[in-house]
Scaffold this motif. Structure first.
Motif, PDB file in Angstrom:
ATOM      1  N   LEU A 266      -7.941  19.370   0.242  1.00  0.00           N
ATOM      2  CA  LEU A 266      -6.564  19.871   0.242  1.00  0.00           C
ATOM      3  C   LEU A 266      -6.124  20.382  -1.132  1.00  0.00           C
ATOM      4  CD1 LEU A 266      -4.902  17.152   2.461  1.00  0.00           C
ATOM      5  CD2 LEU A 266      -5.090  19.571   3.012  1.00  0.00           C
ATOM      6  N   GLY A 267      -6.822  19.934  -2.171  1.00  0.00           N
ATOM      7  CA  GLY A 267      -6.439  20.355  -3.514  1.00  0.00           C
ATOM      8  C   GLY A 267      -5.207  19.617  -3.991  1.00  0.00           C
ATOM      9  N   PRO A 268      -4.860  19.769  -5.274  1.00  0.00           N
ATOM     10  CA  PRO A 268      -3.713  19.053  -5.823  1.00  0.00           C
ATOM     11  C   PRO A 268      -2.399  19.611  -5.257  1.00  0.00           C
ATOM     12  CG  PRO A 268      -4.585  20.611  -7.427  1.00  0.00           C
ATOM     13  CD  PRO A 268      -5.518  20.636  -6.259  1.00  0.00           C
ATOM     14  N   PRO A 269      -1.336  18.812  -5.267  1.00  0.00           N
ATOM     15  CA  PRO A 269      -0.042  19.305  -4.773  1.00  0.00           C
ATOM     16  C   PRO A 269       0.428  20.489  -5.613  1.00  0.00           C
ATOM     17  CG  PRO A 269       0.039  16.945  -5.275  1.00  0.00           C
ATOM     18  CD  PRO A 269      -1.263  17.439  -5.775  1.00  0.00           C
ATOM     19  N   GLU A 270       0.985  21.476  -4.963  1.00  0.00           N
ATOM     20  CA  GLU A 270       1.475  22.631  -5.708  1.00  0.00           C
ATOM     21  C   GLU A 270       2.972  22.791  -5.504  1.00  0.00           C
ATOM     22  OE1 GLU A 270      -0.682  26.300  -5.490  1.00  0.00           O
ATOM     23  OE2 GLU A 270      -2.565  25.238  -5.098  1.00  0.00           O
TER      24      GLU A 270
ATOM     25  N   ARG B 197      10.139  17.537   2.652  1.00  0.00           N
ATOM     26  CA  ARG B 197       9.575  16.863   1.475  1.00  0.00           C
ATOM     27  C   ARG B 197       8.424  17.665   0.876  1.00  0.00           C
ATOM     28  NH1 ARG B 197      12.750  13.336   1.703  1.00  0.00           N
ATOM     29  NH2 ARG B 197      13.225  12.123   3.533  1.00  0.00           N
ATOM     30  N   ASP B 198       8.115  17.336  -0.358  1.00  0.00           N
ATOM     31  CA  ASP B 198       6.936  17.921  -0.972  1.00  0.00           C
ATOM     32  C   ASP B 198       5.713  17.349  -0.285  1.00  0.00           C
ATOM     33  OD1 ASP B 198       8.346  19.422  -2.783  1.00  0.00           O
ATOM     34  OD2 ASP B 198       8.484  17.781  -4.234  1.00  0.00           O
ATOM     35  N   PHE B 199       4.690  18.158  -0.227  1.00  0.00           N
ATOM     36  CA  PHE B 199       3.465  17.722   0.424  1.00  0.00           C
ATOM     37  C   PHE B 199       2.675  16.813  -0.509  1.00  0.00           C
ATOM     38  CE2 PHE B 199      -1.112  18.579   1.307  1.00  0.00           C
ATOM     39  CZ  PHE B 199      -1.147  17.987   2.561  1.00  0.00           C
ATOM     40  N   ASN B 200       2.226  15.702   0.058  1.00  0.00           N
ATOM     41  CA  ASN B 200       1.426  14.770  -0.714  1.00  0.00           C
ATOM     42  C   ASN B 200       0.074  14.591  -0.010  1.00  0.00           C
ATOM     43  OD1 ASN B 200       0.153  12.412  -1.604  1.00  0.00           O
ATOM     44  ND2 ASN B 200       2.098  11.432  -2.145  1.00  0.00           N
ATOM     45  N   PRO B 201      -1.007  15.162  -0.572  1.00  0.00           N
ATOM     46  CA  PRO B 201      -2.316  15.143   0.098  1.00  0.00           C
ATOM     47  C   PRO B 201      -2.782  13.733   0.458  1.00  0.00           C
ATOM     48  CG  PRO B 201      -2.387  16.586  -1.810  1.00  0.00           C
ATOM     49  CD  PRO B 201      -1.061  15.880  -1.852  1.00  0.00           C
ATOM     50  N   ARG B 202      -2.489  12.799  -0.405  1.00  0.00           N
ATOM     51  CA  ARG B 202      -2.973  11.443  -0.143  1.00  0.00           C
ATOM     52  C   ARG B 202      -2.290  10.827   1.088  1.00  0.00           C
ATOM     53  NH1 ARG B 202      -6.706   8.341  -1.452  1.00  0.00           N
ATOM     54  NH2 ARG B 202      -7.417   9.783  -3.030  1.00  0.00           N
TER      55      ARG B 202
ATOM     56  N   ALA C  75     -12.222   5.000   2.733  1.00  0.00           N
ATOM     57  CA  ALA C  75     -11.582   5.446   1.493  1.00  0.00           C
ATOM     58  C   ALA C  75     -12.277   6.688   0.946  1.00  0.00           C
ATOM     59  CB  ALA C  75     -11.608   4.332   0.455  1.00  0.00           C
ATOM     60  N   ARG C  76     -13.609   6.716   1.073  1.00  0.00           N
ATOM     61  CA  ARG C  76     -14.354   7.884   0.600  1.00  0.00           C
ATOM     62  C   ARG C  76     -14.026   9.124   1.418  1.00  0.00           C
ATOM     63  NH1 ARG C  76     -20.029   7.319  -2.244  1.00  0.00           N
ATOM     64  NH2 ARG C  76     -19.649   5.350  -3.318  1.00  0.00           N
ATOM     65  N   LEU C  77     -13.938   8.916   2.722  1.00  0.00           N
ATOM     66  CA  LEU C  77     -13.628  10.051   3.592  1.00  0.00           C
ATOM     67  C   LEU C  77     -12.241  10.600   3.254  1.00  0.00           C
ATOM     68  CD1 LEU C  77     -14.303  11.947   5.872  1.00  0.00           C
ATOM     69  CD2 LEU C  77     -13.552  10.228   7.491  1.00  0.00           C
ATOM     70  N   LYS C  78     -11.307   9.706   3.034  1.00  0.00           N
ATOM     71  CA  LYS C  78      -9.964  10.152   2.655  1.00  0.00           C
ATOM     72  C   LYS C  78     -10.030  10.929   1.342  1.00  0.00           C
ATOM     73  CE  LYS C  78      -7.385   6.457   4.902  1.00  0.00           C
ATOM     74  NZ  LYS C  78      -6.648   5.201   4.631  1.00  0.00           N
ATOM     75  N   GLY C  79     -10.898  10.442   0.454  1.00  0.00           N
ATOM     76  CA  GLY C  79     -11.087  11.142  -0.813  1.00  0.00           C
ATOM     77  C   GLY C  79     -11.571  12.573  -0.585  1.00  0.00           C
ATOM     78  N   GLU C  80     -12.520  12.724   0.365  1.00  0.00           N
ATOM     79  CA  GLU C  80     -13.023  14.063   0.710  1.00  0.00           C
ATOM     80  C   GLU C  80     -11.879  14.955   1.170  1.00  0.00           C
ATOM     81  OE1 GLU C  80     -16.120  15.626   1.152  1.00  0.00           O
ATOM     82  OE2 GLU C  80     -17.235  14.039   0.139  1.00  0.00           O
TER      83      GLU C  80
ATOM     84  N   MET D 285       0.837  -1.205   0.000  1.00  0.00           N
ATOM     85  CA  MET D 285       0.000   0.000   0.000  1.00  0.00           C
ATOM     86  C   MET D 285       0.869   1.251   0.000  1.00  0.00           C
ATOM     87  SD  MET D 285      -1.360  -0.250   3.891  1.00  0.00           S
ATOM     88  CE  MET D 285      -2.278   1.260   4.008  1.00  0.00           C
ATOM     89  N   ASN D 286       0.267   2.330  -0.429  1.00  0.00           N
ATOM     90  CA  ASN D 286       1.111   3.498  -0.641  1.00  0.00           C
ATOM     91  C   ASN D 286       1.611   4.170   0.639  1.00  0.00           C
ATOM     92  OD1 ASN D 286      -1.275   4.527   0.121  1.00  0.00           O
ATOM     93  ND2 ASN D 286      -1.646   5.780  -1.710  1.00  0.00           N
ATOM     94  N   VAL D 287       0.909   3.944   1.753  1.00  0.00           N
ATOM     95  CA  VAL D 287       1.388   4.505   3.011  1.00  0.00           C
ATOM     96  C   VAL D 287       2.786   3.976   3.292  1.00  0.00           C
ATOM     97  CG1 VAL D 287       0.907   4.791   5.427  1.00  0.00           C
ATOM     98  CG2 VAL D 287      -0.947   4.216   3.866  1.00  0.00           C
ATOM     99  N   ARG D 288       2.884   2.698   3.054  1.00  0.00           N
ATOM    100  CA  ARG D 288       4.151   2.048   3.343  1.00  0.00           C
ATOM    101  C   ARG D 288       5.256   2.660   2.480  1.00  0.00           C
ATOM    102  NH1 ARG D 288       4.696  -4.360   3.742  1.00  0.00           N
ATOM    103  NH2 ARG D 288       3.217  -3.881   5.369  1.00  0.00           N
ATOM    104  N   ASP D 289       4.932   2.843   1.199  1.00  0.00           N
ATOM    105  CA  ASP D 289       5.922   3.446   0.305  1.00  0.00           C
ATOM    106  C   ASP D 289       6.343   4.809   0.817  1.00  0.00           C
ATOM    107  OD1 ASP D 289       4.175   2.223  -2.617  1.00  0.00           O
ATOM    108  OD2 ASP D 289       5.532   1.254  -1.198  1.00  0.00           O
TER     109      ASP D 289
END
Lengths: 448, 334
Positions: B111-115, B312-317, B101-106, B1-5
């Motif tokens: 947060l919007g896309p990474p800038e 690090r760069d901010f990653n909303p996910r 997963a839906r809540l995380k999506g919210e 899973m991506n958290v681990r990454d």
């Protein structure tokens, strides 16, 4: 945010006010607002939950006192519980019977440890102690230099070695140095990293074993949010704290962290930092903190109190006297009595919504002791002296001072102050808006 | 899973020079521990709530509130979630995992896309770093400087914190570590004058970046906020288009006051992005959601340690994932 909250509270309590008796639903509604207020003040979620259920228990089970509206009853309970939770009266530093007293200052990076060490050093020096600051944060770049500069500016001796040195050894040598210099208090600045940093915690533990501090004080930033409980309990578990210092209270944070740390560690908050200047360290007052966290003024009780205690006939008389500037020490004393009936003055000030936000009002202190002293001085005068203070000469002053148990200077100060008020009244002719302003000013002559 | 990454990367990239021995080991161990419990955590949350019900909703609320998301934003997120579940008509049919997963999506949407950080089209890029006391401004400046230097860019550091005792020395040490030149005046000097000199030096040397380390100030101190405005005016005058970024350094341990900080700093110097620091502790920094909501300021960078590379760069996910993963706080009402 503040205004909204106060408004919302008042709306809720107005609803409660219309009813004769507190129902369970009423209490729930009020507590919902209180819960939100506490969460917005950053009190920890679990602490809020416990607090609210405790208040609920008390509120629903309790008879509504005849003299109070249901709304007031809830406010009273909330306030009392909050103040109690925060730890009653102020706590002081415990000094060791055999000096030097060793104080270890710990906390996260950026909470203000180094500044707090210097402030504490200055405060203790002012209290006649001989403190030594020990720069045992050998890790953060320039931390040692920062402490040295602050120590220099406050005239407190600093023991420092070099960056990268073994912090435990530095702390031990610092304590030894204090002994050889004859210092009676040692304040040890430690490095700050996150509480999850095992290396840091291990270092602090071995330092504690090496120097056996009498106080271990955790420095907590007043802006800290929910995490305050994790920080406080981690440090407390490992080091067994003796107290907390809350910093950066000069900002607009409501400071829920105070409640959270107190609730999870049970350790008292001993000081608060209220500014960047070296003298901006003050004792902690739980009751003030309670109203700050709630963020609400209590205009209802203020009016209620005023109504209860203010004698209208006397007020009219006083207004008349002010108009003619025929204001005597007797009136002065009457006025003081009226005010004292209303309760402690700073409490009254805090009841006014929005007062807390006005700069300076928060730290305004009304000297109650001085008020009582004034009362005693005037009571020791003859009626003639009160009506005509000009006749009070040197020997009368000495007699009055003896009679009221104060120094002659205190009598002089009071007379001077009285004359100022009188001058002020004369200047504004007593009438109209200016007169009312003067009266207000005259009503609170002992504010610092 | 991506958290681990997301959590493994810092270990691989981790660089231990300039740090006392043993830090690397402890950081690595810490992250391993976190990672192990993350998996268990999600599983237990989902296992306790195989389907979506009001109890699950309460638990999610507790987690959000404890992540400093704040009462209002938490309410918005959860009502958004309920709404979307109702609309899709599959509320009861969804598993706990799917609801989460839906809540995380919210959250990610909020947060919007990474800038990425803005850059000057021509000439030096000027970055002003601001914030209240103790959030990690100087450390962030040091890390930023290292980050640019590593890409071969020439960086000038402006020691505009002339107030805090030894702040200039602290910056010098970071400058040395990252190989950047520090423009400094005496302690107590006018910070705007330091900013001016830093801009001049950058122009003269053809530097790629100017980073200004400003003094920490509580946003309620009006005169100090005026001082910050002055620094910005000087920079605007000296280099057209500057400052290209005004970064507010926000301590992730800070609670709802973060919103007040962001509001006031934005009013004064038009903050363009947030650096969320100290995320390697147990704090979540959820207040950035409220900040994004009400002020539209995006998070651009995160600080995850005291090493020079720990920016690090901010990653909303990853941020959304981290809110629901915690070894110390189960989030379940006890």
């Amino acid at each position: 945010m503040f205004e909204n909250l106060t408004a919302r509270f008042q709306e809720t309590f107005r609803k409660l006010r219309g009813k004769g008796k507190l129902s369970e639903a009423d209490v729930d509604e009020a507590l919902r607002e209180i819960r939100i207020a506490l969460l917005e003040a950053d009190v920890n979620f679990k602490v809020v939950r416990d607090f609210v259920s405790k208040v609920r228990e008390r509120a629903v089970g309790q008879e509504v006192a005849a003299s109070l509206t249901p709304g007031q009853q809830v406010i009273k309970i909330v306030n009392a519980e909050l103040t109690e939770l925060m730890g009653g009266r102020e706590r002081k530093i415990q000094f060791a019977p055999k000096p030097p007293t060793v104080i270890m200052i710990v906390g996260l990076q950026g909470s203000g440890k180094t500044t707090t060490c210097a402030k504490l050093g200055r405060l203790l020096k002012k209290q006649g102690r001989k403190p030594l600051l020990v720069a045992a944060d050998t890790w953060r770049p320039a931390a040692i230099k920062q402490l040295q500069i602050l120590g220099d500016s406050t005239g407190v001796e600093v023991f420092a070695t070099h960056q990268g040195d073994d912090a435990v050894k530095v702390a031990s040598s610092g304590v030894e140095r204090a002994k050889s210099l004859g210092c009676d208090t040692v304040i040890v600045d430690t490095q700050g990293r996150l509480h999850v940093d095992e290396e840091l915690m291990a270092e602090l533990c071995s330092m504690q074993k090496a120097i056996l501090p009498h106080e271990v004080l955790l420095v907590v930033d007043a802006m800290t949010g929910q995490d305050a409980v994790n920080v406080a309990s981690s440090f407390d578990e490992r080091l067994e704290l003796s107290g907390v210092i809350l910093t950066k209270l000069d900002g607009d944070a409501r400071g829920g962290a105070a409640l959270s740390t107190r609730a999870v560690t049970g350790k008292p908050i001993k000081f608060v930092g209220v500014g960047e200047k070296m003298d901006a360290l003050e004792p902690f007052h739980p009751d003030r903190m309670a109203s700050r966290i709630l963020g609400m003024g209590d205009i209802l009780s203020l009016i209620e109190k005023a109504e209860e205690s203010y004698d209208e006939a006397k007020a009219a008389q006083l207004a008349e006297k002010l108009k003619t500037a025929n204001f005597t020490l007797e009136d002065f004393q009457d006025q003081l009595e009226q005010m004292q009936k209303m309760g402690p003055l700073d409490e009254i000030l805090r009841m006014i919504p929005g007062m807390g936000r006005i700069k300076g009002v928060g730290d305004m202190k009304v000297d109650e002791k001085r008020l009582r002293q004034v009362d005693a001085i005037i009571s020791s005068m003859t009626p003639e002296e009160r009506r005509n203070p000009e006749i009070i000469n040197g020997s009368r002053r000495r007699r009055i001072a003896r009679g009221s148990g104060v120094k002659v200077q205190d009598v002089n100060a009071l007379l001077r102050q009285f004359n100022q008020v009188k001058e002020f009244l004369k200047q504004f002719g007593g009438g109209g808006k200016a007169g009312r302003r003067a009266m207000r000013k005259g009503m609170i002559p002992f504010m610092q | 899973m991506n958290v681990r990454d997301g959590l493994t990367k810092p270990i691989q990239n981790h660089n231990s020079h300039n740090k006392p021995k043993g830090l690397l080991a402890s950081l690595s161990e810490r992250l391993t521990k976190t990672r192990a419990s993350i998996v268990g955590q999600v599983q237990s949350l989902v296992r306790r709530h195989p389907t979506f019900d009001s109890e699950f909703l309460d638990e999610l609320e507790a987690i959000l509130l404890q992540a400093d998301v704040g009462v209002n934003t938490t309410g918005q997120l959860l009502s958004g979630l309920s709404q979307s579940l109702k609309e899709s008509g599959q509320g009861k049919a969804l598993s706990g995992e799917e609801v989460l997963a839906r809540l995380k999506g919210e959250i990610v949407t909020h947060l919007g896309p990474p800038e990425p950080l803005a850059e000057a089209a021509e000439g030096p890029t000027v970055i002003m770093v601001v914030g209240v006391n103790g959030t990690g401004k100087t450390t962030t400046v040091g890390k930023l400087c290292y980050r640019f230097g590593k890409l071969g860019d020439q960086v000038i550091l402006g020691a505009t914190d002339t107030f805090r005792a030894a702040a200039i020395d602290q910056l010098e040490i970071w400058g040395k570590r990252a190989g950047a030149r520090v423009i400094r005046h005496e302690e107590g000097a006018d910070p705007a004058a330091v900013a001016y000199d830093a801009c001049q030096a950058a122009k003269a040397r053809g530097a790629d970046y100017v980073i200004l380390d400003t003094a920490g100030r509580l946003h309620t101190h009006v005169n100090l906020m005026r001082e910050l405005e002055k620094i910005k005016r000087v920079v605007e005058r000296e280099i057209p288009g500057a400052p290209h970024e005004v970064l507010l350094v926000l301590d992730s341990t800070s609670g709802q006051n973060g919103l007040s900080q962001a509001t006031t700093f934005k009013e004064a110097v038009e903050v363009t992005g947030i650096v969320l620091t100290k995320l390697d502790g147990t704090a979540k920094g959820g207040v950035v959601l409220a900040i994004r909501d009400s002020l539209g300021i995006p998070v651009k960078l995160i600080g995850i340690g005291e090493g020079i590379e720990d920016l690090r760069d901010f990653n909303p996910r990853e941020f959304a994932d981290a809110i629901f993963h915690d070894p110390d706080r189960s989030g379940c009402p006890d």
